[in-house]
Scaffold this active site. Structure first.
Site, PDB file in Angstrom:
ATOM      1  N   SER A 108       0.825  -1.209   0.000  1.00  9.87           N
ATOM      2  CA  SER A 108       0.000   0.000   0.000  1.00  9.87           C
ATOM      3  C   SER A 108       0.859   1.259   0.000  1.00  9.87           C
ATOM      4  CB  SER A 108      -0.922   0.001   1.222  1.00  9.87           C
ATOM      5  OG  SER A 108      -1.738  -1.150   1.230  1.00  9.87           O
ATOM      6  N   THR A 129      -0.281  -2.943   9.341  1.00 15.27           N
ATOM      7  CA  THR A 129      -0.010  -4.315   8.909  1.00 15.27           C
ATOM      8  C   THR A 129       0.300  -5.182  10.116  1.00 15.27           C
ATOM      9  OG1 THR A 129       1.544  -5.744   7.722  1.00 15.27           O
ATOM     10  CG2 THR A 129       2.363  -3.584   8.371  1.00 15.27           C
ATOM     11  N   ILE A 130      -0.229  -6.396  10.119  1.00 21.34           N
ATOM     12  CA  ILE A 130       0.037  -7.289  11.249  1.00 21.34           C
ATOM     13  C   ILE A 130       1.463  -7.840  11.215  1.00 21.34           C
ATOM     14  CG2 ILE A 130      -2.396  -7.939  11.381  1.00 21.34           C
ATOM     15  CD1 ILE A 130      -1.587 -10.677  10.176  1.00 21.34           C
ATOM     16  N   ASP A 131       2.157  -7.700  10.072  1.00 18.11           N
ATOM     17  CA  ASP A 131       3.479  -8.323   9.906  1.00 18.11           C
ATOM     18  C   ASP A 131       4.599  -7.610  10.655  1.00 18.11           C
ATOM     19  OD1 ASP A 131       2.209 -10.092   8.198  1.00 18.11           O
ATOM     20  OD2 ASP A 131       2.737  -8.975   6.399  1.00 18.11           O
ATOM     21  N   ARG A 158      -1.924 -26.131  23.100  1.00 17.00           N
ATOM     22  CA  ARG A 158      -1.021 -26.829  24.028  1.00 17.00           C
ATOM     23  C   ARG A 158      -1.787 -27.830  24.904  1.00 17.00           C
ATOM     24  NH1 ARG A 158       4.043 -26.399  25.517  1.00 17.00           N
ATOM     25  NH2 ARG A 158       4.437 -24.366  24.586  1.00 17.00           N
ATOM     26  N   ALA A 190       6.379 -21.540  23.639  1.00 15.64           N
ATOM     27  CA  ALA A 190       6.642 -22.567  22.626  1.00 15.64           C
ATOM     28  C   ALA A 190       8.091 -23.037  22.718  1.00 15.64           C
ATOM     29  CB  ALA A 190       6.352 -22.018  21.230  1.00 15.64           C
TER      30      ALA A 190
END
Length: 325
Positions: A108, A129-131, A158, A190
């Site tokens: 964008s 942006t989620i990135d 989990r 994790a």
């Protein structure tokens, strides 16, 4: 330089939690400072197709807590053509829009930069942006919410992993950046994260299997950044072949990660950068992205925000390694 009187605001590309908070901030800060605000629907497609209407404070009432975007969003192929951009510019002129505020990610803001160069218009970008992959800002709008969503999903996975003594490969978004995978792995406890910044070969995977499973654990979670070639399915298949005695499952979170109510962090970030975009226009700035670094508003040239690689803190890898023993 012509005095800017009317500002168009749009959301473009993938949606991100907090976009509505940014639209609200741009609209209210703009009106407060004497500008007319025009809402552009469906990103650059809406600019090409003249899907534009005046925005008042009432248009943005009660939206700060909502995910998605009231302006809708799209990825525009037509805008990538000179003819499409010309249509968009003609509609800007027809509507009297003097400046554009584009809320979106890498693609964008690349479109905004190109548009600004071709037609000498003022374009201001907000990092939606989620990135979290835009250079020049500590965080992007939507990243914190998405990381929390991943964490909640992994907490649930989990339970099953431990009950059945399974290895779960959980695939998350992030495109070419591993910020979501690495930090959500730390937050969710994790055992490993497989990210673009730290390529994982056979030996590394085998080493992880030895360290994380065979010594003390019969179940584990591995967070994997999405990849068309080396995603969660790829690594799960490798484990099935190389370690057939383990029960392996895959969970691809997909679009679960995009929606939901934005966190306080994302609402505040969107609000601050939205106000910052109006301040940038008042200062006569052009073609910059508004970000936050070290809790201060910063203005980053669009070309830098798009083309510079955002630095990844390799110390996070060590943190996860030590905490996953």
């Amino acid at each position: 330089m012509t005095r800017i009187k009317t500002i168009g605001v749009m959301t473009s590309g993938g949606d991100a939690p907090g976009m509505n908070a940014a639209i609200r901030a741009v609209t209210r800060a703009g009106i407060c400072n004497g500008f007319k605000i025009m809402g552009i629907y469906r990103g650059y497609d809406g600019l090409i197709n003249d899907e534009i209407e005046p925005f008042s404070t009432e248009n943005v009432s009660g939206i700060i807590m909502s995910g998605g975007t009231i302006l809708k969003t799209a990825r525009s192929k037509e805008f990538q053509t000179p003819e499409g951009r010309q249509k968009a510019y003609d509609n800007m002129v027809k509507r009297g829009i003097d400046a554009l505020i584009v809320i979106g990610g890498n693609g964008s803001l690349t479109g905004a930069m190109q548009f600004a160069r071709e037609f000498d218009v003022c374009c201001i970008g907000l990092p939606g942006t989620i990135d979290n992959d835009l250079y020049g800002t500590d965080s992007t709008i939507g990243y914190d919410t998405t990381m929390n969503t991943i964490m909640e999903c992994v907490d649930r996975i989990r339970d099953t992993a431990q009950s059945h003594e399974r290895i779960f490969f959980v695939e998350v978004m992030g495109r070419d950046a591993g910020f979501l995978a690495q930090n959500s792995a730390i937050a969710s406890g994790a055992e490993a994260a497989i990210i673009p910044e730290e390529s994982t070969d056979v030996d590394q995977l085998a080493r992880f299997m030895e360290r994380g499973i065979r010594k003390s654990k019969k179940s584990c979670i591995v967070i994997v950044s999405e990849s068309p070639k080396c995603g969660a399915l790829y690594y799960a298949e490798r484990v099935r072949k190389e370690f057939p005695n383990f029960d392996v499952r895959v969970s691809i979170l997909g679009h679960l990660q995009r929606g939901g109510r934005p966190t306080a962090h994302d609402r505040i970030l969107a609000s601050r950068t939205g106000v910052g975009a109006i301040e940038a226009i008042m200062q006569g700035q052009r073609n910059v992205m508004v970000g936050v670094r070290n809790n201060e508003i910063v203005y980053v040239p669009l070309v830098e925000a798009i083309r510079s690689d955002k630095p990844f803190d390799k110390k996070l890898i060590k943190v996860l390694d030590e905490l996953s023993i």
